[in-house]
Design an enzyme around this catalytic site. Structure first.
Site, PDB file in Angstrom:
ATOM      1  CD  GLU A  26      -2.770   1.270   2.421  1.00 16.94           C
ATOM      2  OE1 GLU A  26      -2.747   0.390   3.287  1.00 16.94           O
ATOM      3  OE2 GLU A  26      -3.499   2.276   2.474  1.00 16.94           O
ATOM      4  NE  ARG A  65       3.918  -7.882  10.705  1.00 22.03           N
ATOM      5  CZ  ARG A  65       3.309  -7.178   9.737  1.00 22.03           C
ATOM      6  NH1 ARG A  65       2.324  -7.704   9.063  1.00 22.03           N
ATOM      7  NH2 ARG A  65       3.667  -5.969   9.456  1.00 22.03           N
ATOM      8  CE  LYS A 121       3.003   0.117   4.914  1.00 25.15           C
ATOM      9  NZ  LYS A 121       2.541  -0.015   3.517  1.00 25.15           N
TER      10      LYS A 121
HETATM   11  P1  ATP Z   1       2.789  -2.344   7.977  1.00 24.40           P
HETATM   12  O1  ATP Z   1       2.176  -3.214   9.020  1.00 24.40           O
HETATM   13  O2  ATP Z   1       4.227  -2.053   8.184  1.00 24.40           O
HETATM   14  O3  ATP Z   1       1.990  -1.111   7.678  1.00 24.40           O
HETATM   15  P2  ATP Z   1       1.534  -3.578   5.791  1.00 24.40           P
HETATM   16  O4  ATP Z   1       1.291  -5.022   5.737  1.00 24.40           O
HETATM   17  O5  ATP Z   1       0.374  -2.755   6.111  1.00 24.40           O
HETATM   18  O6  ATP Z   1       2.778  -3.236   6.698  1.00 24.40           O
HETATM   19  P3  ATP Z   1       1.721  -3.368   2.994  1.00 24.40           P
HETATM   20  O7  ATP Z   1       2.169  -2.224   2.191  1.00 24.40           O
HETATM   21  O8  ATP Z   1       0.303  -3.765   2.910  1.00 24.40           O
HETATM   22  O9  ATP Z   1       2.123  -3.023   4.469  1.00 24.40           O
HETATM   23  O10 ATP Z   1       2.654  -4.621   2.752  1.00 24.40           O
HETATM   24  C1  ATP Z   1       2.992  -5.114   1.488  1.00 24.40           C
HETATM   25  C2  ATP Z   1       3.380  -6.543   1.602  1.00 24.40           C
HETATM   26  O11 ATP Z   1       4.484  -6.677   2.484  1.00 24.40           O
HETATM   27  C3  ATP Z   1       2.254  -7.368   2.162  1.00 24.40           C
HETATM   28  O12 ATP Z   1       2.141  -8.549   1.391  1.00 24.40           O
HETATM   29  C4  ATP Z   1       2.677  -7.666   3.566  1.00 24.40           C
HETATM   30  O13 ATP Z   1       2.194  -8.895   3.974  1.00 24.40           O
HETATM   31  C5  ATP Z   1       4.206  -7.645   3.473  1.00 24.40           C
HETATM   32  N1  ATP Z   1       4.782  -7.262   4.754  1.00 24.40           N
HETATM   33  C6  ATP Z   1       4.532  -6.153   5.470  1.00 24.40           C
HETATM   34  N2  ATP Z   1       5.208  -6.159   6.623  1.00 24.40           N
HETATM   35  C7  ATP Z   1       5.918  -7.306   6.658  1.00 24.40           C
HETATM   36  C8  ATP Z   1       6.830  -7.906   7.590  1.00 24.40           C
HETATM   37  N3  ATP Z   1       7.140  -7.322   8.742  1.00 24.40           N
HETATM   38  N4  ATP Z   1       7.377  -9.098   7.266  1.00 24.40           N
HETATM   39  C9  ATP Z   1       7.077  -9.693   6.107  1.00 24.40           C
HETATM   40  N5  ATP Z   1       6.244  -9.193   5.191  1.00 24.40           N
HETATM   41  C10 ATP Z   1       5.657  -8.013   5.449  1.00 24.40           C
HETATM   42 MG    MG Z   2      -1.272  -3.864   4.595  1.00 23.22          MG
END
Ligand code: ATP
Ligand code: MG
Length: 570
Positions: A43, A268, A278
């Site tokens: 995102e 994760r 984020k």
């Molecule tokens: P955050 O919790 O940091 O906001 P998010 O999942 O909301 O992360 P996205 O931009 O939706 O952020 O993530 C893009 C991809 O990266 C998704 O497929 C998510 O599962 C993966 N991802 C995000 N954080 C992690 C992590 N700590 N370890 C592994 N994969 C991750």
């Molecule tokens: Mg997300």
């Protein structure tokens, strides 16, 4: 050093398969799939962090490994939080990590029209309805983990009424939050995600790509699986918190009768001394707790890049931690070791004095200097030898001298002899002090001309070798040392009355403004990486100006954590 735990799933370079590779191989073998198509779906609401790097390496890595493709898809369904700045930074970071999506740069917003049509299809088949409950009421009606939810009073609207209202939602007739479109699944489902989840909300907001074309926006659950399906994603890999969303993911696809992507969840990445959300990283930036998204203490990809990390080290880190289905926290030293191992192989060695103390070699002729040979990288013979100037006045590290040394201190002290790296033995003859403060400001030493290159022909030994630079030839620099951004192992673990921000480490940045570097560094460019002998690995920061270099310490020379463990016998 390979740090893959003994019980970790296999790694792509041989060994056994990790559980996702095993699924992919079975799917290919059984003919369930004849190709591998993955995607990385960020995102654009922040910069990527090292957790995302794990997901990037996994998704792009699988595609590479099985001759498939990986798309870059921006999951841009939340216009109030998203920005083109984030889109651009994400592309830069994925590219820098070494992966290519070729021409497959997609946006969920590209599918808004198709998603709308599919929503209409669900309304027509009696599987979606317009609901007038407020967000608070929706929450109230949803029930809890132990109690079933209640049907919305709007659940039994006719198809005609729903079609009419949904169209008017799209046309902007209603204010934000007035209505939602919900899937008609099961308010009594033990899985809360199946209790008539919201598919669309009204939001009169400008979108960075679609502008003002839409005032209703799809939810993650509604957009994600359908986007996967449209792109023919075979294996849709996401983090564990979406496991409970999988039934809904499948339900939408089945109701629509479209291509069925398979969602697979993995754990994760969490790191000690680090926050990885984020939202929290954005708070650090917005509140000025760090200098920006690319502050070298941030776990962001751009922060680590600025710190001096290489893409190779980051990919190697992701390989070492492996992929598993249970949540765990990785020690941050595993990340540090990955860059240390890389830079040990590749970073040229140089000498730099961070906290200078002047040394006058009293028996070295005034106005004279000479060039000495220094090995560039003992790990890499091809890196060759350079010349470093020696002269009457030098700088050594203030910490390498003690006027009244304790037993364990073997470096320079009054009357004591040490080796200057690549140069001569010197002996400290006397100490010059500031008469007012008593601070040592200069050492007077003699050198032994017979020890050129660092060995005494009479076989006499010294107990320490220290680094130095020639004062006349040295170039000044600012050096920034970093410690963990947080002082607690798990910054989210908060004492009563405190917040995670109280766990910030007040000493995470130390600026040394008066470092002195050997003159070969005058040719250093932004991003170049070096080992400062005895001090660690350093990279040139973009704050550098001509004649005023700025260095970041990427990582210390040794793994202090491992040393501690060894000492404690654990
Ligand atoms: P955050 O919790 O940091 O906001 P998010 O999942 O909301 O992360 P996205 O931009 O939706 O952020 O993530 C893009 C991809 O990266 C998704 O497929 C998510 O599962 C993966 N991802 C995000 N954080 C992690 C992590 N700590 N370890 C592994 N994969 C991750
Ligand atoms: Mg997300």
């Amino acid at each position: 050093m390979d740090e893959t735990p003994a019980n970790a799933p296999g790694t792509p370079d041989g060994g056994s398969l990790n559980f996702i590779e095993a699924i992919v191989e079975t799917d290919l073998k059984t003919g369930k799939r004849d190709r591998v198509q993955t995607r990385f779906p960020p995102e654009p609401n922040g910069y990527l962090h090292i957790g995302h790097a794990k997901s990037i390496c996994l998704n792009f890595g699988l595609a590479q490994q099985y001759g498939g493709k990986c798309n870059l898809r921006f999951d841009d369904t939340n216009p109030t939080k998203e920005d083109i700045e984030y889109v651009d930074s994400i592309k830069e970071d994925v590219r820098w990590l070494g992966f290519s999506w070729d021409d497959r740069e997609f946006y969920a917003s590209d599918y808004f029209e198709q998603l709308y049509e599919w929503a209409v299809q669900l309304i027509k088949s009696g599987k979606a309805y317009v609901c007038d409950l407020t967000p608070d009421q929706v929450r109230e009606y949803r029930g809890t983990l132990t109690e079933p939810g209640k049907n919305s009073p709007y659940r039994d609207r006719t198809v005609e009424e729903n079609l009419d209202l949904f169209e008017r939602m799209r046309n902007g007739e209603f204010p934000d939050g007035a209505r939602t479109l919900r899937a008609k699944v099961d308010m009594a489902s033990p899985n809360v995600n199946m209790r008539d989840p919201v598919m669309y909300r009204i939001l009169h907001a400008h979108h960075h790509r679609t502008g003002d074309a839409w005032c209703i926006y799809p939810s993650y659950d509604w957009a994600h699986g359908q986007s996967d399906s449209l792109e023919g994603i075979t294996h849709s890999i996401c983090t564990l918190e979406f496991e409970n969303h999988r039934p809904l993911y499948n339900w939408f696809i089945e109701q629509l009768g479209i291509f069925h992507s398979q969602q697979i969840e993995f754990a994760r990445l969490n790191l000690t001394y680090t926050v990885m959300s984020k939202r929290k990283l954005l708070t650090l930036v917005k509140e000025g707790r760090v200098s920006g998204w690319d502050d070298p203490r941030m776990p962001t990809i751009c922060g680590l890049r600025r710190r001096g990390y290489t893409p190779e080290a980051m990919r190697e880190f992701c390989r070492r931690i492996g992929v598993a289905k249970f949540n765990s926290t990785i020690e941050v030293h595993v990340l540090e070791n990955s860059i240390r191992d890389d830079l040990n192989q590749h970073a040229p060695r140089v000498m730099a004095v961070l906290k200078p103390l002047k040394v006058v070699i009293t028996n070295y002729p005034e106005g004279q200097d000479e060039q000495l040979d220094a090995v560039n990288n003992p790990e890499d013979p091809a890196a060759g030898v350079r010349q470093i100037p020696f002269s009457r006045e030098l700088y050594i590290e203030r910490d390498d001298f003690m006027e009244d040394p304790p037993k364990q201190f073997y470096r320079l002290a009054p009357g004591r002899e040490v080796r200057l790296r690549w140069a001569y033995f010197i002996r400290c003859e006397s100490v010059v002090k500031n008469p007012k403060s008593g601070e040592v400001v200069e050492l007077h030493c003699t050198y032994d001309p017979a020890t050129r290159g660092g060995n005494a022909p009479d076989g006499r030994k010294v107990k320490a070798t220290i680094h130095w630079v020639s004062a006349e030839h040295a170039i000044p620099a600012e050096v920034r040392l970093y410690d963990h951004l947080f002082r607690t192992v798990d910054p989210e673990q908060v004492e009563a009355g405190k917040t995670w921000l109280d766990n910030l480490n007040p000493n995470s940045l130390q600026v040394l403004p008066t470092a002195q570097l050997e003159p070969s560094l005058v040719k250093a460019h932004v991003g170049d990486r070096f080992q400062f002998e005895r001090l660690g690995y350093f990279s040139v920061d973009y704050d550098s100006k001509p004649g005023a270099l700025v260095f970041n310490r990427t990582v210390t020379l040794r793994d202090e954590w491992a040393k501690l463990q060894k000492k404690q016998g654990t």
